[in-house]
Scaffold this motif. Sequence first.
Motif, PDB file in Angstrom:
ATOM      1  N   PHE A 141       0.850  -1.188   0.000  1.00 47.08           N
ATOM      2  CA  PHE A 141       0.000   0.000   0.000  1.00 47.08           C
ATOM      3  C   PHE A 141       0.884   1.236   0.000  1.00 47.08           C
ATOM      4  CE2 PHE A 141       0.935  -0.433   4.442  1.00 47.08           C
ATOM      5  CZ  PHE A 141       0.978   0.861   4.925  1.00 47.08           C
ATOM      6  N   THR A 142       0.320   2.336  -0.496  1.00 46.62           N
ATOM      7  CA  THR A 142       1.005   3.624  -0.512  1.00 46.62           C
ATOM      8  C   THR A 142       0.104   4.638   0.169  1.00 46.62           C
ATOM      9  OG1 THR A 142       2.070   3.042  -2.593  1.00 46.62           O
ATOM     10  CG2 THR A 142       2.072   5.363  -1.995  1.00 46.62           C
ATOM     11  N   ALA A 143       0.674   5.491   1.011  1.00 52.00           N
ATOM     12  CA  ALA A 143      -0.116   6.502   1.719  1.00 52.00           C
ATOM     13  C   ALA A 143       0.660   7.810   1.761  1.00 52.00           C
ATOM     14  CB  ALA A 143      -0.417   6.038   3.138  1.00 52.00           C
ATOM     15  N   GLU A 144      -0.063   8.914   1.647  1.00 46.59           N
ATOM     16  CA  GLU A 144       0.518  10.235   1.843  1.00 46.59           C
ATOM     17  C   GLU A 144       0.459  10.540   3.336  1.00 46.59           C
ATOM     18  OE1 GLU A 144       2.071  12.034  -0.353  1.00 46.59           O
ATOM     19  OE2 GLU A 144       1.584  10.700  -2.011  1.00 46.59           O
ATOM     20  N   THR A 145       1.581  10.882   3.932  1.00 47.11           N
ATOM     21  CA  THR A 145       1.652  11.146   5.363  1.00 47.11           C
ATOM     22  C   THR A 145       2.300  12.507   5.592  1.00 47.11           C
ATOM     23  OG1 THR A 145       3.872  10.283   5.796  1.00 47.11           O
ATOM     24  CG2 THR A 145       2.089   8.657   5.669  1.00 47.11           C
ATOM     25  N   PRO A 146       2.242  13.032   6.818  1.00 45.81           N
ATOM     26  CA  PRO A 146       2.942  14.288   7.102  1.00 45.81           C
ATOM     27  C   PRO A 146       4.454  14.191   6.858  1.00 45.81           C
ATOM     28  CG  PRO A 146       1.407  13.788   8.858  1.00 45.81           C
ATOM     29  CD  PRO A 146       1.446  12.589   7.961  1.00 45.81           C
ATOM     30  N   LEU A 147       4.976  12.976   6.814  1.00 49.65           N
ATOM     31  CA  LEU A 147       6.400  12.767   6.569  1.00 49.65           C
ATOM     32  C   LEU A 147       6.696  12.454   5.107  1.00 49.65           C
ATOM     33  CD1 LEU A 147       7.187  10.658   9.748  1.00 49.65           C
ATOM     34  CD2 LEU A 147       7.759  13.039   9.339  1.00 49.65           C
ATOM     35  N   GLY A 148       5.682  12.595   4.233  1.00 45.66           N
ATOM     36  CA  GLY A 148       5.868  12.309   2.819  1.00 45.66           C
ATOM     37  C   GLY A 148       5.177  11.020   2.423  1.00 45.66           C
ATOM     38  N   ARG A 149       5.444  10.598   1.202  1.00 42.86           N
ATOM     39  CA  ARG A 149       4.830   9.378   0.678  1.00 42.86           C
ATOM     40  C   ARG A 149       5.465   8.162   1.346  1.00 42.86           C
ATOM     41  NH1 ARG A 149       3.167   8.436  -5.385  1.00 42.86           N
ATOM     42  NH2 ARG A 149       2.151  10.326  -4.741  1.00 42.86           N
ATOM     43  N   TYR A 150       4.617   7.245   1.781  1.00 43.41           N
ATOM     44  CA  TYR A 150       5.093   6.034   2.463  1.00 43.41           C
ATOM     45  C   TYR A 150       4.547   4.817   1.742  1.00 43.41           C
ATOM     46  CZ  TYR A 150       5.568   2.389   5.974  1.00 43.41           C
ATOM     47  OH  TYR A 150       5.881   1.218   6.624  1.00 43.41           O
ATOM     48  N   GLN A 151       5.398   3.839   1.510  1.00 49.03           N
ATOM     49  CA  GLN A 151       4.945   2.578   0.934  1.00 49.03           C
ATOM     50  C   GLN A 151       5.345   1.462   1.877  1.00 49.03           C
ATOM     51  OE1 GLN A 151       6.714   1.271  -2.812  1.00 49.03           O
ATOM     52  NE2 GLN A 151       4.717   0.461  -3.416  1.00 49.03           N
ATOM     53  N   GLY A 152       4.400   0.592   2.164  1.00 42.53           N
ATOM     54  CA  GLY A 152       4.666  -0.513   3.069  1.00 42.53           C
ATOM     55  C   GLY A 152       3.832  -1.717   2.689  1.00 42.53           C
ATOM     56  N   ILE A 153       3.897  -2.743   3.496  1.00 44.98           N
ATOM     57  CA  ILE A 153       3.086  -3.929   3.253  1.00 44.98           C
ATOM     58  C   ILE A 153       2.048  -4.051   4.363  1.00 44.98           C
ATOM     59  CG2 ILE A 153       4.860  -5.170   1.978  1.00 44.98           C
ATOM     60  CD1 ILE A 153       5.410  -6.805   4.490  1.00 44.98           C
ATOM     61  N   THR A 154       0.917  -4.651   4.013  1.00 46.24           N
ATOM     62  CA  THR A 154      -0.160  -4.825   4.982  1.00 46.24           C
ATOM     63  C   THR A 154       0.168  -5.983   5.909  1.00 46.24           C
ATOM     64  OG1 THR A 154      -1.346  -6.375   3.567  1.00 46.24           O
ATOM     65  CG2 THR A 154      -1.866  -4.038   3.304  1.00 46.24           C
ATOM     66  N   ASP A 155      -0.623  -6.128   6.953  1.00 45.71           N
ATOM     67  CA  ASP A 155      -0.493  -7.309   7.806  1.00 45.71           C
ATOM     68  C   ASP A 155      -0.795  -8.532   6.957  1.00 45.71           C
ATOM     69  OD1 ASP A 155       0.089  -5.844  10.088  1.00 45.71           O
ATOM     70  OD2 ASP A 155      -2.023  -5.606  10.596  1.00 45.71           O
ATOM     71  N   GLN A 156      -0.015  -9.561   7.097  1.00 46.57           N
ATOM     72  CA  GLN A 156      -0.176 -10.738   6.255  1.00 46.57           C
ATOM     73  C   GLN A 156      -1.225 -11.709   6.785  1.00 46.57           C
ATOM     74  OE1 GLN A 156       1.621 -10.845   3.126  1.00 46.57           O
ATOM     75  NE2 GLN A 156       1.571  -8.773   3.903  1.00 46.57           N
ATOM     76  N   VAL A 157      -1.685 -11.482   8.005  1.00 47.48           N
ATOM     77  CA  VAL A 157      -2.725 -12.325   8.591  1.00 47.48           C
ATOM     78  C   VAL A 157      -3.982 -11.490   8.713  1.00 47.48           C
ATOM     79  CG1 VAL A 157      -3.409 -13.645  10.621  1.00 47.48           C
ATOM     80  CG2 VAL A 157      -1.030 -13.687   9.859  1.00 47.48           C
ATOM     81  N   LYS A 158      -5.078 -11.983   8.203  1.00 45.24           N
ATOM     82  CA  LYS A 158      -6.365 -11.284   8.271  1.00 45.24           C
ATOM     83  C   LYS A 158      -7.210 -11.920   9.365  1.00 45.24           C
ATOM     84  CE  LYS A 158      -5.738  -8.950   4.374  1.00 45.24           C
ATOM     85  NZ  LYS A 158      -4.804  -7.918   4.483  1.00 45.24           N
ATOM     86  N   MET A 159      -7.671 -11.114  10.301  1.00 45.78           N
ATOM     87  CA  MET A 159      -8.530 -11.589  11.377  1.00 45.78           C
ATOM     88  C   MET A 159      -9.966 -11.190  11.061  1.00 45.78           C
ATOM     89  SD  MET A 159      -6.531 -13.003  13.487  1.00 45.78           S
ATOM     90  CE  MET A 159      -5.033 -12.990  14.393  1.00 45.78           C
ATOM     91  N   SER A 160     -10.850 -12.152  10.863  1.00 44.55           N
ATOM     92  CA  SER A 160     -12.220 -11.839  10.470  1.00 44.55           C
ATOM     93  C   SER A 160     -13.018 -11.227  11.614  1.00 44.55           C
ATOM     94  CB  SER A 160     -12.924 -13.092   9.960  1.00 44.55           C
ATOM     95  OG  SER A 160     -12.924 -14.087  10.973  1.00 44.55           O
ATOM     96  N   ASP A 161     -12.768 -11.649  12.844  1.00 42.36           N
ATOM     97  CA  ASP A 161     -13.536 -11.126  13.975  1.00 42.36           C
ATOM     98  C   ASP A 161     -12.981  -9.825  14.525  1.00 42.36           C
ATOM     99  OD1 ASP A 161     -15.325 -13.185  13.834  1.00 42.36           O
ATOM    100  OD2 ASP A 161     -14.347 -14.390  15.386  1.00 42.36           O
ATOM    101  N   THR A 162     -11.706  -9.567  14.312  1.00 42.15           N
ATOM    102  CA  THR A 162     -11.092  -8.343  14.832  1.00 42.15           C
ATOM    103  C   THR A 162     -10.244  -7.687  13.742  1.00 42.15           C
ATOM    104  OG1 THR A 162      -9.225  -9.620  15.666  1.00 42.15           O
ATOM    105  CG2 THR A 162     -11.005  -9.160  17.216  1.00 42.15           C
ATOM    106  N   PRO A 163     -10.908  -7.177  12.691  1.00 44.46           N
ATOM    107  CA  PRO A 163     -10.113  -6.539  11.637  1.00 44.46           C
ATOM    108  C   PRO A 163      -9.443  -5.277  12.166  1.00 44.46           C
ATOM    109  CG  PRO A 163     -12.442  -6.149  11.277  1.00 44.46           C
ATOM    110  CD  PRO A 163     -12.327  -7.093  12.447  1.00 44.46           C
ATOM    111  N   GLY A 164      -8.172  -5.141  11.910  1.00 46.86           N
ATOM    112  CA  GLY A 164      -7.424  -3.997  12.412  1.00 46.86           C
ATOM    113  C   GLY A 164      -7.188  -2.962  11.340  1.00 46.86           C
ATOM    114  N   ALA A 165      -7.035  -1.739  11.774  1.00 50.03           N
ATOM    115  CA  ALA A 165      -6.709  -0.650  10.853  1.00 50.03           C
ATOM    116  C   ALA A 165      -6.121   0.494  11.662  1.00 50.03           C
ATOM    117  CB  ALA A 165      -7.956  -0.179  10.113  1.00 50.03           C
ATOM    118  N   TYR A 166      -5.249   1.232  11.041  1.00 50.56           N
ATOM    119  CA  TYR A 166      -4.656   2.396  11.678  1.00 50.56           C
ATOM    120  C   TYR A 166      -5.190   3.639  10.991  1.00 50.56           C
ATOM    121  CZ  TYR A 166      -1.395  -0.908  13.708  1.00 50.56           C
ATOM    122  OH  TYR A 166      -0.849  -1.940  14.397  1.00 50.56           O
ATOM    123  N   ARG A 167      -5.608   4.641  11.775  1.00 51.81           N
ATOM    124  CA  ARG A 167      -6.106   5.883  11.180  1.00 51.81           C
ATOM    125  C   ARG A 167      -4.972   6.662  10.544  1.00 51.81           C
ATOM    126  NH1 ARG A 167      -8.791   8.672  15.830  1.00 51.81           N
ATOM    127  NH2 ARG A 167      -7.983   6.973  17.068  1.00 51.81           N
TER     128      ARG A 167
END
Length: 79
Positions: free
Chosen positions: A36-62
């Motif tokens: 994924f790629t995101a624009e942040t206050p520190l500039g453009r950031y590219q990283g990878i998502t969590d490789q494990v998906k939890m159906s009951d507790t999906p996580g996300a960072y604002r």
Amino acid sequence: MVSPGLVLSMGVFDKGYAQQAAGTGELHAHPDPEVFTAETPLGRYQGITDQVKMSDTPGAYRQILVPRGSRRPEGPPVP
């Protein structure tokens, strides 16, 4: 803490089978990471998502990256 009895009850892992099966067929394939790629206050950031998906507790960072000290300190309201 996990009890030793629980771990032992899971059985012995066959390392030879794991090495033979790894990367074969869809069931044992090594999937490419989701990028994924995101624009942040520190500039453009590219990283990878969590490789494990939890159906009951999906996580996300604002916010992806937030510079230290860039927000006003906040605490609980004073009664």
